[in-house]
Design a protein around this motif. Structure first.
Motif, mmCIF file in Angstrom:
data_model
loop_
_atom_site.group_PDB
_atom_site.id
_atom_site.type_symbol
_atom_site.label_atom_id
_atom_site.label_comp_id
_atom_site.label_asym_id
_atom_site.label_seq_id
_atom_site.Cartn_x
_atom_site.Cartn_y
_atom_site.Cartn_z
ATOM 1 N N TYR A 55 52.391 34.643 53.876
ATOM 2 C CA TYR A 55 51.295 33.404 53.970
ATOM 3 C C TYR A 55 49.551 33.653 53.606
ATOM 4 N N ALA A 56 49.380 35.499 54.703
ATOM 5 C CA ALA A 56 48.121 35.966 53.730
ATOM 6 C C ALA A 56 47.799 36.150 52.184
ATOM 7 N N GLN A 57 49.077 36.875 52.042
ATOM 8 C CA GLN A 57 49.010 37.164 50.534
ATOM 9 C C GLN A 57 48.666 35.158 49.841
ATOM 10 N N ALA A 58 49.306 34.411 50.597
ATOM 11 C CA ALA A 58 49.431 33.507 50.160
ATOM 12 C C ALA A 58 47.472 32.735 49.571
ATOM 13 N N LEU A 62 44.975 31.805 46.558
ATOM 14 C CA LEU A 62 44.279 30.687 46.719
ATOM 15 C C LEU A 62 42.947 30.914 46.630
ATOM 16 N N THR A 63 42.281 32.013 47.585
ATOM 17 C CA THR A 63 41.192 31.578 48.108
ATOM 18 C C THR A 63 40.296 32.890 46.714
ATOM 19 N N TRP A 65 39.163 34.145 42.791
ATOM 20 C CA TRP A 65 38.337 32.490 41.780
ATOM 21 C C TRP A 65 39.585 32.301 41.031
ATOM 22 N N LEU A 66 40.072 33.129 40.880
ATOM 23 C CA LEU A 66 41.372 31.866 40.140
ATOM 24 C C LEU A 66 42.318 31.081 40.576
ATOM 25 N N GLY A 67 42.569 31.565 41.606
ATOM 26 C CA GLY A 67 43.331 30.449 42.440
ATOM 27 C C GLY A 67 42.300 29.265 43.488
ATOM 28 N N LYS A 68 41.334 29.227 43.348
ATOM 29 C CA LYS A 68 40.011 28.393 43.315
ATOM 30 C C LYS A 68 40.524 27.523 42.097
ATOM 31 N N THR A 69 40.670 27.738 40.838
ATOM 32 C CA THR A 69 40.391 27.568 39.417
ATOM 33 C C THR A 69 41.525 26.023 39.185
ATOM 34 N N LEU A 70 42.424 27.583 39.600
ATOM 35 C CA LEU A 70 43.618 26.390 39.254
ATOM 36 C C LEU A 70 43.730 25.134 40.439
ATOM 37 N N VAL A 71 43.784 24.802 41.534
ATOM 38 C CA VAL A 71 43.479 24.346 42.795
ATOM 39 C C VAL A 71 42.485 23.141 42.277
ATOM 40 N N ILE A 72 41.948 22.598 41.338
ATOM 41 C CA ILE A 72 40.688 22.454 40.759
ATOM 42 C C ILE A 72 40.927 21.186 39.604
ATOM 43 N N GLY A 73 41.356 22.521 38.847
ATOM 44 C CA GLY A 73 42.145 21.767 37.714
ATOM 45 C C GLY A 73 43.928 21.001 37.921
ATOM 46 N N THR A 123 33.541 21.050 47.734
ATOM 47 C CA THR A 123 34.138 21.388 48.769
ATOM 48 C C THR A 123 35.596 22.251 48.626
ATOM 49 N N ILE A 124 36.160 23.120 47.864
ATOM 50 C CA ILE A 124 37.174 24.196 47.531
ATOM 51 C C ILE A 124 36.162 24.849 47.250
ATOM 52 N N TRP A 125 35.765 25.810 46.493
ATOM 53 C CA TRP A 125 34.284 26.370 46.003
ATOM 54 C C TRP A 125 33.836 26.872 47.214
#
Length: 125
Positions: A55-58, A62-63, A65-73, A123-125
């Motif tokens: 969970y900590a690794q996931a 997701l936190t 910059w790449l994870g946040k960019t993918l989530v925003i996409g 909100t995500i960033w």
């Protein structure tokens, strides 16, 4: 009747696509993007459910910059696909199918999906 000969090779860089066509292509692209990300999202979900360390690794993935960019996409893909899908359902019911209404609804889809993505992105960033 004098008809122009059809071109043998289309130059896609010279074709000016109308706004409803642009929204239609983006609808397909957003659907494909969401479909391709299913595996990534299931992998992150599986990792997060394995153990507290997973969970900590996931969460770390997701936190970043790449994870946040993918989530925003993904947020953009979902919002655009959802709003454009409603537009296409209305068009199937012959609501807003004349030219001016189709152009206005196409612009509304782009504006709404962009605005929602911006709100969720902040909100995500």
């Amino acid at each position: 009747m004098n008809m122009k000969p059809r071109p043998k090779h289309l130059d896609l860089t010279k074709i000016r696509l109308p706004l409803p066509g642009f929204v239609s292509i983006l609808h397909r692209v957003s659907g494909l993007g969401m479909f391709l990300m299913i595996g990534v999202l299931l992998g992150v979900l599986s990792l997060s459910l394995e153990s507290p360390q997973g969970y900590a690794q996931a969460a770390k993935c997701l936190t970043g910059w790449l994870g946040k960019t993918l989530v925003i996409g993904l947020v953009w893909a979902f919002t655009h696909h959802f709003i454009a899908g409603i537009r296409f359902l209305l068009l199937d019911l012959h609501i807003g199918s004349d030219l001016s209404a189709a152009r206005k609804s196409s612009a509304a889809v782009l504006i709404l999906s962009g605005a929602l993505t911006l709100i969720f992105g902040v909100t995500i960033w």
